[in-house]
Enzyme design. Sequence first.
Site, short mmCIF file in Angstrom:
data_model
loop_
_atom_site.label_atom_id
_atom_site.label_comp_id
_atom_site.label_asym_id
_atom_site.label_seq_id
_atom_site.Cartn_x
_atom_site.Cartn_y
_atom_site.Cartn_z
CG LEU A 153 0.18 10.65 -0.62
CD1 LEU A 153 -0.23 10.15 -2.00
CD2 LEU A 153 -0.57 9.90 0.46
CE1 TYR A 181 -4.52 13.81 -10.07
CE2 TYR A 181 -6.50 12.47 -9.84
CZ TYR A 181 -5.25 12.84 -9.39
OH TYR A 181 -4.73 12.25 -8.27
CB THR A 226 -2.43 15.05 1.96
OG1 THR A 226 -3.19 15.56 0.86
CG2 THR A 226 -2.25 13.55 1.80
#
Length: 263
Positions: free
Chosen positions: A17, A162, A197
């Site tokens: 990113l 998270y 990614t």
Amino acid sequence: MQLTGRSAVIAGGAGGLGGATVRRLKAQGVGVVILDPDSDRAAALVAELGDRVAVVAGDSNDDDAVTAAISVAQSLGVFSIAVSATGVIIPSLRLVNEDGSVMEKEILRANFELHVLGPFNLARLSAAAFAANIPDDDGQRGVIVQTASISAFDGQATMVPYAAAKGAVVGMILPMARDLAPMGVRVCAIAPGAIATPRLSSPRAQQILMGDIVFPKRLGKSEEYALLAEAIIRNPYLNAEVIRLDGAARLSPEFAARSGENS
């Protein structure tokens, strides 16, 4: 905000990113400093992009590294942009597993250190530097872009640490924007869904995640994150917003159970 002559610090700028954002802003005339502990990947990006891109090897939690990155950015243009694109999913299990074992609280601490404290630190030090800028016609001196996650809104089983950390990122956007409004600094966040990614390389995990995406029926692209970051920076009326970037995905409760792995 007009971008020509500006400069930025991109934390995590050597990653997927962050790297896409470095490329996007550089193409728009912004001088960019990559703040990232992976100096080799960052150096490769500098070699690719050429002048007005620099590297400071370090972490957003390190005041000295952030201060050094800001100083370098100020040499490349009017330092007006700070983007936090750092973060990985630190593997975790359920709070209590079937065998009675309990999640270690250090996993929560590690998530907050990486996903909350680092971006907070970059924001506070960058905003202090923005204060010296001459305001534009809208009175703005700088823009901060944070990275949340759709896990902040529909976190899955096995991902409490998270989701909690990304929820904390979401929770600080509005009060941070209010705190910094008197000096003309805007604050927004991007909440990505499943973006293709290197960290999401498992074909099985990709296939499972695509099941939650409505349209377009594919993983997101890093370039789409960068495009949204640019839009936030350019649009002076965007402030205190958390924008989902997820193809209308709403995460199912049990990713790990469906995929057979921890994401």
